[in-house]
Scaffold this motif. Structure first.
Motif, PDB file in Angstrom:
ATOM      1  N   PHE A 115      52.236  68.170  43.371  1.00  0.00           N
ATOM      2  CA  PHE A 115      51.981  68.464  45.091  1.00  0.00           C
ATOM      3  C   PHE A 115      53.161  68.869  45.626  1.00  0.00           C
ATOM      4  N   PHE A 116      53.805  67.590  45.910  1.00  0.00           N
ATOM      5  CA  PHE A 116      54.643  67.977  47.086  1.00  0.00           C
ATOM      6  C   PHE A 116      56.223  67.748  46.063  1.00  0.00           C
ATOM      7  N   VAL A 117      56.497  67.075  44.539  1.00  0.00           N
ATOM      8  CA  VAL A 117      58.003  67.372  43.698  1.00  0.00           C
ATOM      9  C   VAL A 117      57.903  68.347  43.028  1.00  0.00           C
ATOM     10  N   ARG A 118      56.855  69.063  41.882  1.00  0.00           N
ATOM     11  CA  ARG A 118      57.105  69.481  41.058  1.00  0.00           C
ATOM     12  C   ARG A 118      56.766  70.975  41.405  1.00  0.00           C
ATOM     13  N   LEU A 119      55.132  71.485  42.376  1.00  0.00           N
ATOM     14  CA  LEU A 119      55.043  72.333  42.954  1.00  0.00           C
ATOM     15  C   LEU A 119      55.942  72.933  44.209  1.00  0.00           C
ATOM     16  N   PHE A 120      56.129  72.125  44.335  1.00  0.00           N
ATOM     17  CA  PHE A 120      57.541  72.466  45.638  1.00  0.00           C
ATOM     18  C   PHE A 120      58.692  73.095  45.166  1.00  0.00           C
ATOM     19  N   GLU A 121      59.459  72.192  44.757  1.00  0.00           N
ATOM     20  CA  GLU A 121      60.435  72.905  43.677  1.00  0.00           C
ATOM     21  C   GLU A 121      59.617  73.790  43.026  1.00  0.00           C
ATOM     22  N   TYR A 122      58.930  73.980  42.267  1.00  0.00           N
ATOM     23  CA  TYR A 122      59.070  75.049  41.345  1.00  0.00           C
ATOM     24  C   TYR A 122      58.467  76.646  42.086  1.00  0.00           C
ATOM     25  N   ILE A 123      57.997  76.582  43.477  1.00  0.00           N
ATOM     26  CA  ILE A 123      57.875  77.592  44.630  1.00  0.00           C
ATOM     27  C   ILE A 123      59.548  77.618  45.294  1.00  0.00           C
ATOM     28  N   LEU A 124      60.113  76.882  45.262  1.00  0.00           N
ATOM     29  CA  LEU A 124      61.295  77.205  46.025  1.00  0.00           C
ATOM     30  C   LEU A 124      62.572  77.579  45.346  1.00  0.00           C
ATOM     31  N   ASP A 125      62.290  77.427  43.893  1.00  0.00           N
ATOM     32  CA  ASP A 125      63.152  77.725  42.711  1.00  0.00           C
ATOM     33  C   ASP A 125      62.922  79.366  42.331  1.00  0.00           C
ATOM     34  N   ARG A 126      61.627  79.613  42.422  1.00  0.00           N
ATOM     35  CA  ARG A 126      61.467  80.702  41.854  1.00  0.00           C
ATOM     36  C   ARG A 126      61.596  82.103  43.220  1.00  0.00           C
ATOM     37  N   ALA A 127      61.525  81.577  44.355  1.00  0.00           N
ATOM     38  CA  ALA A 127      62.028  82.182  45.682  1.00  0.00           C
ATOM     39  C   ALA A 127      62.988  81.982  46.017  1.00  0.00           C
ATOM     40  N   LYS A 128      64.092  81.235  44.940  1.00  0.00           N
ATOM     41  CA  LYS A 128      65.425  80.961  45.423  1.00  0.00           C
ATOM     42  C   LYS A 128      65.486  80.890  46.570  1.00  0.00           C
ATOM     43  N   THR A 129      65.014  79.924  47.476  1.00  0.00           N
ATOM     44  CA  THR A 129      65.249  79.239  48.789  1.00  0.00           C
ATOM     45  C   THR A 129      65.783  78.319  48.671  1.00  0.00           C
ATOM     46  N   SER A 130      66.533  77.596  49.726  1.00  0.00           N
ATOM     47  CA  SER A 130      67.419  76.258  49.483  1.00  0.00           C
ATOM     48  C   SER A 130      65.842  75.442  50.203  1.00  0.00           C
ATOM     49  N   ILE A 131      66.344  74.245  49.813  1.00  0.00           N
ATOM     50  CA  ILE A 131      64.947  73.289  50.155  1.00  0.00           C
ATOM     51  C   ILE A 131      65.615  72.334  52.168  1.00  0.00           C
ATOM     52  N   SER A 132      65.741  73.810  53.088  1.00  0.00           N
ATOM     53  CA  SER A 132      66.294  72.766  54.160  1.00  0.00           C
ATOM     54  C   SER A 132      64.475  73.083  55.653  1.00  0.00           C
ATOM     55  N   LEU A 133      65.110  71.668  55.985  1.00  0.00           N
ATOM     56  CA  LEU A 133      63.911  72.495  57.358  1.00  0.00           C
ATOM     57  C   LEU A 133      64.215  73.902  58.635  1.00  0.00           C
ATOM     58  N   THR A 134      65.563  74.051  57.995  1.00  0.00           N
ATOM     59  CA  THR A 134      65.789  75.412  58.773  1.00  0.00           C
ATOM     60  C   THR A 134      65.910  76.352  58.762  1.00  0.00           C
ATOM     61  N   ASP A 135      65.743  76.802  57.345  1.00  0.00           N
ATOM     62  CA  ASP A 135      64.659  77.801  56.713  1.00  0.00           C
ATOM     63  C   ASP A 135      63.634  78.061  56.724  1.00  0.00           C
ATOM     64  N   TYR A 136      62.806  79.077  56.963  1.00  0.00           N
ATOM     65  CA  TYR A 136      61.937  79.814  57.743  1.00  0.00           C
ATOM     66  C   TYR A 136      61.211  79.788  56.351  1.00  0.00           C
ATOM     67  N   ARG A 137      61.619  79.944  54.802  1.00  0.00           N
ATOM     68  CA  ARG A 137      61.245  80.270  53.908  1.00  0.00           C
ATOM     69  C   ARG A 137      60.388  78.671  53.658  1.00  0.00           C
ATOM     70  N   THR A 138      61.394  77.971  53.284  1.00  0.00           N
ATOM     71  CA  THR A 138      60.731  76.458  52.754  1.00  0.00           C
ATOM     72  C   THR A 138      59.445  75.905  53.338  1.00  0.00           C
ATOM     73  N   TRP A 139      59.628  77.084  54.917  1.00  0.00           N
ATOM     74  CA  TRP A 139      58.070  75.753  56.287  1.00  0.00           C
ATOM     75  C   TRP A 139      57.214  77.112  55.737  1.00  0.00           C
ATOM     76  N   ALA A 140      57.573  77.787  54.829  1.00  0.00           N
ATOM     77  CA  ALA A 140      56.705  79.002  54.599  1.00  0.00           C
ATOM     78  C   ALA A 140      55.516  78.651  53.499  1.00  0.00           C
ATOM     79  N   VAL A 141      56.949  78.039  52.316  1.00  0.00           N
ATOM     80  CA  VAL A 141      56.591  77.086  51.244  1.00  0.00           C
ATOM     81  C   VAL A 141      55.746  75.671  51.758  1.00  0.00           C
TER      82      VAL A 141
END
Length: 193
Positions: free
Chosen positions: A72-98
């Motif tokens: 859930f928290f490593v693979r799925l998180f990484e997969y969705i962020l990669d597919r959404a082309k979203t950076s992994i950042s606590l300041t990015d609203y898209r990361t919070w949405a994921v």
């Protein structure tokens, strides 16, 4: 560094207990909640295998936390962020949405187990599961790895299981248990020269 990872996971555990007890009290989901009541509530949501402490600790205390956290928290998180082309950042609203989407999925994954154990305290238990998922993903973002989140999940489940088996009944006993866990962790991971 394993010591640093373990201490971070333990700090996250106590930070989670404090934060969720405050949130549960403020939101009136569980009025007058305390760290002990949050730990007890989490313990109520843990399934038990045939009244066997050993089997329950092996499955729900070690195997399941590793599988759930990694998937859930490593693979799925990484997969969705990669597919959404979203950076992994606590300041990015898209990361919070994921984070929110995965936390909700994690809650739905746990609804069946909680309903199977009885619906008492369902709202509070699912709120804790939701907050736990968010805490785990924040830990992964901050540490840039899943090891601390896996340790956090193991600590949560083992403390909850031992509380369910009435081994631990108060916060001081939990602290002593975690201290023993740290000692065993260092013995098991000590490198000989």
């Amino acid at each position: 560094n394993r010591l640093q990872s373990l201490l971070i996971a333990i700090g996250a555990y106590f930070g989670f207990l404090l934060t969720t007890s405050l949130l549960l009290s403020i939101t009136k989901i569980l009025p007058g909640s305390s760290i002990n009541s949050v730990a007890q509530l989490y313990a109520q949501s843990q399934p038990i295998l045939k009244d066997s402490l050993l089997l329950t600790i092996i499955s729900f205390g070690l195997v399941i936390p590793i599988i759930e956290t990694y998937n859930f928290f490593v693979r799925l998180f990484e997969y969705i962020l990669d597919r959404a082309k979203t950076s992994i950042s606590l300041t990015d609203y898209r990361t919070w949405a994921v984070i929110i989407v995965i936390a909700v999925a994690f809650v739905f994954f746990h609804i069946q187990a909680k309903l199977g154990a009885g619906a008492s305290g369902l709202n509070q238990s699912l709120f804790l599961v939701f907050m736990f998922a968010i805490t785990s993903m924040i830990l992964i973002i901050v540490r840039r790895q899943g090891f601390e989140a896996i340790l956090l999940h193991i600590i949560f489940n083992i403390v909850a299981i031992t509380t369910s088996f009435k081994i631990f009944t108060n916060f001081i006993t939990i602290l002593l248990f975690i201290s023993a866990f740290i000692a065993l962790f260092f013995i098991a991971t000590r490198r000989t020269k």
